[in-house]
Design a protein around this motif. Structure first.
Motif, short mmCIF file in Angstrom:
data_model
loop_
_atom_site.label_atom_id
_atom_site.label_comp_id
_atom_site.label_asym_id
_atom_site.label_seq_id
_atom_site.Cartn_x
_atom_site.Cartn_y
_atom_site.Cartn_z
N LEU A 192 -4.16 -10.45 3.79
CA LEU A 192 -5.15 -11.20 3.03
C LEU A 192 -4.93 -11.12 1.53
O LEU A 192 -5.57 -11.85 0.76
CB LEU A 192 -6.56 -10.71 3.38
N LEU A 193 -4.03 -10.22 1.09
CA LEU A 193 -3.72 -10.10 -0.34
C LEU A 193 -2.68 -11.11 -0.79
O LEU A 193 -2.39 -11.20 -1.99
CB LEU A 193 -3.22 -8.68 -0.63
N LEU A 194 -2.10 -11.85 0.15
CA LEU A 194 -1.06 -12.82 -0.21
C LEU A 194 -1.61 -13.83 -1.22
O LEU A 194 -2.62 -14.49 -0.98
CB LEU A 194 -0.58 -13.56 1.04
N GLY A 195 -0.97 -13.90 -2.37
CA GLY A 195 -1.42 -14.80 -3.43
C GLY A 195 -2.48 -14.23 -4.33
O GLY A 195 -2.91 -14.91 -5.28
N ALA A 196 -2.94 -12.98 -4.04
CA ALA A 196 -3.98 -12.36 -4.88
C ALA A 196 -3.36 -11.77 -6.15
O ALA A 196 -2.16 -11.50 -6.22
CB ALA A 196 -4.70 -11.27 -4.09
N SER A 197 -4.19 -11.56 -7.14
CA SER A 197 -3.72 -11.02 -8.42
C SER A 197 -3.40 -9.53 -8.29
O SER A 197 -3.81 -8.86 -7.35
CB SER A 197 -4.79 -11.22 -9.49
N ARG A 198 -2.68 -9.02 -9.27
CA ARG A 198 -2.32 -7.59 -9.26
C ARG A 198 -3.56 -6.72 -9.30
O ARG A 198 -3.62 -5.68 -8.65
CB ARG A 198 -1.41 -7.30 -10.46
N ARG A 200 -6.46 -7.31 -8.03
CA ARG A 200 -7.10 -7.25 -6.71
C ARG A 200 -6.28 -6.39 -5.74
O ARG A 200 -6.85 -5.71 -4.89
CB ARG A 200 -7.27 -8.67 -6.16
N VAL A 201 -4.96 -6.43 -5.87
CA VAL A 201 -4.12 -5.57 -5.02
C VAL A 201 -4.42 -4.10 -5.32
O VAL A 201 -4.56 -3.27 -4.40
CB VAL A 201 -2.63 -5.88 -5.24
N LEU A 202 -4.53 -3.75 -6.60
CA LEU A 202 -4.85 -2.37 -6.97
C LEU A 202 -6.25 -1.98 -6.50
O LEU A 202 -6.48 -0.84 -6.06
CB LEU A 202 -4.73 -2.20 -8.48
N SER A 203 -7.19 -2.91 -6.55
CA SER A 203 -8.55 -2.64 -6.06
C SER A 203 -8.53 -2.35 -4.56
O SER A 203 -9.23 -1.45 -4.08
CB SER A 203 -9.46 -3.83 -6.35
N TRP A 204 -7.72 -3.12 -3.83
CA TRP A 204 -7.60 -2.89 -2.38
C TRP A 204 -6.99 -1.52 -2.10
O TRP A 204 -7.47 -0.78 -1.23
CB TRP A 204 -6.73 -3.98 -1.77
N LEU A 205 -5.94 -1.16 -2.85
CA LEU A 205 -5.31 0.13 -2.64
C LEU A 205 -6.29 1.27 -2.91
O LEU A 205 -6.37 2.23 -2.13
CB LEU A 205 -4.09 0.27 -3.56
N LEU A 206 -7.04 1.17 -3.98
CA LEU A 206 -8.00 2.22 -4.32
C LEU A 206 -9.09 2.32 -3.26
O LEU A 206 -9.43 3.43 -2.80
CB LEU A 206 -8.62 1.94 -5.69
N SER A 207 -9.62 1.19 -2.83
CA SER A 207 -10.68 1.18 -1.82
C SER A 207 -10.17 1.78 -0.50
O SER A 207 -10.85 2.55 0.16
CB SER A 207 -11.18 -0.25 -1.57
N THR A 208 -8.95 1.42 -0.13
CA THR A 208 -8.38 1.90 1.13
C THR A 208 -8.12 3.39 1.07
O THR A 208 -8.43 4.13 2.02
CB THR A 208 -7.07 1.15 1.43
N VAL A 209 -7.55 3.87 -0.03
CA VAL A 209 -7.26 5.30 -0.17
C VAL A 209 -8.53 6.12 -0.11
O VAL A 209 -8.59 7.18 0.55
CB VAL A 209 -6.49 5.56 -1.48
#
Length: 513
Positions: A192-198, A200-209
């Motif tokens: 779902l991150l395909l095409g998302a900004s950097r 938002r990718v970092l936000s996903w990584l932080l939330s997941t961790v």
């Protein structure tokens, strides 16, 4: 006025596409939850749920630590509704919620038809229906995976996304809290991150961790109890394919015969054709977004299965159908996209070619769902699932005589056999003994008991050796394990007559000396 009426009709269709399958799931799950007696894994849930906090913590130090959060929830549920329905109500609600969320995602992503198809693929799936009426955490885990996908989809597109990232982190954390293998859904969620900004990718990584880190203590304790699932065999090709095929057909865990092969094969072909149709679309931002969403759906169907398969081949075997319920959610969303894509796809200039090709594409979706639906209808007609505790307790009361010995065989992986037989037979002494052993973790492999009376059914701990007539309650291959243990104690037992089957439970008569 015409425009207003059209919007009203469209809104009604959208609501119906979500509400109809959700209502059907609610009826089927509630019907089954009220009618079907508890089977052994649910008896284990009941045994933990009735304990207070201190006793439950003591019991979890020996087995089932991975279900700590779920058993706490079930403790609250059984206080409010002290019945099998109370134990199963969380699963019923979670299953209906999963259908609703999946329908909402499909409607937003691909339209009303996709929403309707997604909902009914879930509702007619026998694995989803059985877990919806089962007092185990799998339906809840699947619900939180769906909720995590819903929150992440909003977070990757909303201008103010902090609240949605928080919702995602809580949802994926709760999914893992219900069952750790639900965290494997994180990998397909990354699509779902395909095409998302950097950012938002970092936000996903932080939330997941953060979510995964919160579950680390449970994972450490659960890993120490991994011997509890040591019975799971290392998969060969048939078991590997059966684990995923049974998620569609659900005639047995990891079973792979003709129905599973046909359902899985056609499902894979349908999803593959859907990908081809998608890639034929002109390059655009909309196509990239659709690829991300379809990639998540197909990934959720395949990736957790593939990861468990690889780990099971290289390290500890964990692959089984029961751990793959989110795959059904992925399949449903994938079929939802395919339904919309096949409706739009045109091939050839002659109308009969277009109709024939369109019918063939729709059969790719209809046949697997129909094969699974046949099992669903069998489940709804059945009087028990997996284990027939009422049947085995009734036959024991008819055939066993006072003075006979009763051997209850319970391996470490089968925590509900003794408690299930005790509850259904009404044997108070066995109920108390089983509860105490749950707290201390010293349930013997073979619990040898002497029958005092059969009406009411009463047994006590055997005060003599295994001589004379002995009746054994066991599951599948546990009989040979029990005979070996008795032989180690100096007893030779020979079976008289055939085993009587009650689902996966068995009752056998032995003569021992």
């Amino acid at each position: 006025m015409a425009a207003v009426n059209e919007r009203s009709r469209q809104r009604a269709a959208e609501v119906t596409a979500i509400a109809l399958p959700a209502s059907v799931m609610a009826v089927m799950a509630t019907w089954s939850a009220v009618r079907i007696p508890l089977w052994r894994d649910e008896v284990a849930t009941q045994s933990f749920a009735v304990l207070d906090g201190g006793d439950r913590a003591a019991a979890l130090s020996h087995v089932d630590a991975v279900f700590r959060l779920y058993y706490w929830l079930e403790h609250l549920a059984i206080i409010g509704i002290p019945s099998p329905l109370g134990l199963r109500l969380a699963s019923v609600i979670a299953a209906v919620g999963t259908v609703v969320i999946a329908g909402l995602l499909a409607r937003k992503w691909w339209g009303t038809l996709a929403s309707l198809v997604t909902g009914f693929v879930l509702t007619l799936n026998p694995f989803a229906v059985q877990m919806a009426a089962t007092a185990r955490p799998y339906a809840l885990a699947c619900f939180f995976v769906a909720l995590a996908a819903f929150a992440m989809d909003r977070a990757t597109r909303a201008e103010r996304s902090l609240a949605w990232w928080l919702a995602y982190a809580v949802s994926i954390g709760l999914a893992g809290g219900m069952h750790l293998f639900s965290l494997l859904s994180i990998v397909p969620l990354a699509f779902l991150l395909l095409g998302a900004s950097r950012r938002r990718v970092l936000s996903w990584l932080l939330s997941t961790v953060l979510a995964v880190a919160a579950l680390a203590p449970i994972a450490v304790v659960a890993y120490g109890q991994r011997g509890q699932v040591s019975w799971i065999p290392r998969p060969d090709v048939r078991r590997a394919l059966g684990a995923l095929g049974s998620a569609i057909v659900n005639r047995g865990d990891s079973l792979f015969k003709l129905p599973e092969a046909v359902a899985l094969g056609l499902s894979v072909v349908a999803l593959g054709v859907g990908l081809v149709v998608l890639l034929r679309q002109p390059r655009s931002q909309a196509r990239t977004l659709t690829i991300a969403r379809y990639g998540f759906a197909v990934g959720l169907f395949v990736v957790p299965w593939a990861l468990l398969l690889v780990y099971s081949l290289l390290a500890t075997p964990y692959l089984r159908t029961a751990y793959l319920l989110p795959a059904v959610l992925g399949l449903a969303l994938g079929f939802g996209f395919c339904a919309d894509a096949f409706r739009r796809f045109k091939v050839g200039r002659d109308s009969w070619i277009r109709y024939a090709f369109g019918a063939a594409l729709w059969l790719l979706l209809i046949v697997p769902v129909t094969i699974g639906a046949a099992t669903t209808f069998d489940l709804l007609r059945a009087n028990w699932w997996v284990d027939d505790f009422p049947g085995i307790a009734h036959l024991a009361a008819e055939r066993v005589e006072p003075g006979d010995l009763l051997a209850i065989v319970q391996t470490p992986s089968e925590t509900g056999v003794a408690a299930g037989f005790a509850n259904q037979s009404g044997d108070g002494d066995l109920q108390r003994t089983t509860r105490q052993r749950l707290l201390t973790g010293n349930q013997p492999l073979v619990d040898l008991r002497e029958v005092v009376s059969v009406r009411p059914f009463v047994t006590t701990r055997a005060s003599r050796t295994a001589d004379g007539t002995m009746w054994m309650v066991f599951t599948r291959g546990d009989r040979d394990i029990a005979k070996s243990r008795l032989a180690d104690d100096g007893h030779t037992c020979s079976v008289t007559g055939d085993d009587v089957q009650f689902g996966l439970l068995r009752l056998a008569r032995f003569e021992c000396r």
